[in-house]
Write an enzyme that holds these catalytic residues in place. Structure first.
Site, PDB file in Angstrom:
ATOM      1  N   ARG A 128       0.818  -1.218   0.000  1.00 12.15           N
ATOM      2  CA  ARG A 128       0.000   0.000   0.000  1.00 12.15           C
ATOM      3  C   ARG A 128       0.851   1.265   0.000  1.00 12.15           C
ATOM      4  O   ARG A 128       0.358   2.325  -0.371  1.00 12.15           O
ATOM      5  CB  ARG A 128      -0.990  -0.026   1.158  1.00 12.15           C
ATOM      6  CG  ARG A 128      -2.063  -1.093   0.936  1.00 12.15           C
ATOM      7  CD  ARG A 128      -2.965  -1.217   2.113  1.00 12.15           C
ATOM      8  NE  ARG A 128      -2.182  -1.526   3.295  1.00 12.15           N
ATOM      9  CZ  ARG A 128      -2.568  -2.342   4.252  1.00 12.15           C
ATOM     10  NH1 ARG A 128      -3.722  -2.945   4.185  1.00 12.15           N
ATOM     11  NH2 ARG A 128      -1.794  -2.556   5.298  1.00 12.15           N
ATOM     12  N   GLU A 162       6.163  -9.234  15.006  1.00 14.26           N
ATOM     13  CA  GLU A 162       5.534  -9.745  16.216  1.00 14.26           C
ATOM     14  C   GLU A 162       5.196 -11.233  16.112  1.00 14.26           C
ATOM     15  O   GLU A 162       5.043 -11.905  17.109  1.00 14.26           O
ATOM     16  CB  GLU A 162       4.302  -8.913  16.593  1.00 14.26           C
ATOM     17  CG  GLU A 162       3.290  -8.709  15.505  1.00 14.26           C
ATOM     18  CD  GLU A 162       3.600  -7.549  14.553  1.00 14.26           C
ATOM     19  OE1 GLU A 162       2.720  -7.249  13.739  1.00 14.26           O
ATOM     20  OE2 GLU A 162       4.689  -6.972  14.575  1.00 14.26           O
TER      21      GLU A 162
END
Length: 155
Positions: A40, A77
């Site tokens: 994006r 993460e």
């Protein structure tokens, strides 16, 4: 939590505002390359680069660019990842704007910064459309001590 920003790009007035505001932030910074981060980040990078009279370089996930690339590994993460750019994307004469859609934990933006920094450009800036500021999202803290970070929207 995934944040879908596609409706922002579908609305032509919102798209124009994001474009205009980003250009306004960087029009006097001497930007020579805009780095769009997959995927994006690509959406505004080219348009902003054209208005700033700059070139575009792309930062993609491993295996997505042809030819010789420079890689930067980083921890996410939920695992490890790698970002890449072509070996000749940036020069030491460049002033670089790294652009992406979202800043949350900052891992991918920090990796993109580290990757661009390996080219030894004159200066590096970071811009995102949305910065998430919720608990555990310390992306700005990871980046603001190394470069200027601007965001259009904080939530």
């Amino acid at each position: 939590m995934f944040q879908d920003i596609t409706p922002l790009f579908c609305d032509r007035e919102c798209l124009r505002i994001m474009y205009d505001e980003t250009v306004e932030l960087y029009k006097d910074k001497g930007i020579t390359k805009v780095v769009g981060i997959e995927s994006r980040g690509f959406l505004l990078a080219s348009a902003v680069a054209l208005k700033l009279n700059a070139g575009v370089a792309i930062c993609r996930k491993k295996g997505k660019l042809p030819g010789k690339v420079v890689e930067e590994n980083f921890e996410k993460e939920y695992g490890k990842d790698t970002v890449c750019m072509t070996y000749d994307a940036i020069t030491s004469d460049d002033v670089v704007l790294i652009h992406d859609d979202l800043l949350a934990t900052g891992g991918s933006l920090k990796a993109a910064y580290d990757l661009v920094n390996r080219f030894h450009p004159k200066k590096i800036y970071i811009n995102v459309i949305i910065e998430l500021t919720g608990e555990g999202l310390q992306g700005r803290k990871l980046l603001e001590n190394i470069t200027e970070v601007t965001t259009l929207i904080k939530i």
